[in-house]
Enzyme design. Sequence first.
Site, PDB file in Angstrom:
ATOM      1  CG  HIS A   1      -6.517  -0.072  -0.927  1.00 15.48           C
ATOM      2  ND1 HIS A   1      -6.386  -1.280  -0.278  1.00 15.48           N
ATOM      3  CD2 HIS A   1      -8.354   0.072  -1.518  1.00 15.48           C
ATOM      4  CE1 HIS A   1      -8.166  -1.873  -0.414  1.00 15.48           C
ATOM      5  NE2 HIS A   1      -8.594  -1.314  -0.392  1.00 15.48           N
TER       6      HIS A   1
ATOM      7  CG  HIS B   1      -4.206  -0.239   4.324  1.00 14.56           C
ATOM      8  ND1 HIS B   1      -3.514  -1.003   3.090  1.00 14.56           N
ATOM      9  CD2 HIS B   1      -5.703   0.182   3.123  1.00 14.56           C
ATOM     10  CE1 HIS B   1      -3.650  -1.192   2.329  1.00 14.56           C
ATOM     11  NE2 HIS B   1      -5.630  -0.751   1.848  1.00 14.56           N
TER      12      HIS B   1
ATOM     13  CB  CYS C   1      -1.049   0.438   0.658  1.00 17.77           C
ATOM     14  SG  CYS C   1      -0.050  -0.011   2.394  1.00 17.77           S
TER      15      CYS C   1
END
Length: 156
Positions: free
Chosen positions: A109, A97, A38
């Site tokens: 993402h 994240h 990510c």
Amino acid sequence: MNQKKSKILKLVALAKGLEGRPYKYGATMKDAPMFFDCSLFTQYLFKEIGITLPRTAIEQAMIGKKVLLKKIKEGDLIFMKGEIGRYNKYFPAGIGHTGIYVGKRKVIHAERKRISGKYENIYNPKLIKEFGKVVIEDLSKFLKRKKPLVVIKRYI
């Protein structure tokens, strides 16, 4: 069109063009643009439009302008607690994240999906099996699954 809007449009277009690319935990710039985690995904894309971001999500969250969810715009990064993460005195709950808001209530993402293994073995790839890819999903789904929301930051 002004330079700021042009950068945002380029960022979103580049991000969408990478949809489906495979996930690789701990991916580095030499892995891009074939594999992403990510934070490499966001770092790579911002580099492509001339903005340098740090490597990890928590370091990325340390810079930029804080934005409220109701004021989110294309190109903003959304930082979530996620499943595991890094911690510091500024983010004691941790950040695990990040995703990019691409407009129209959508987030892109690099999503990890673990099918076996324990989190304490994350640095030993022989002990875990995971897969994933760059995905676009509804903002509400992203916020619900990766909860809680930690911070939103703007760099453009």
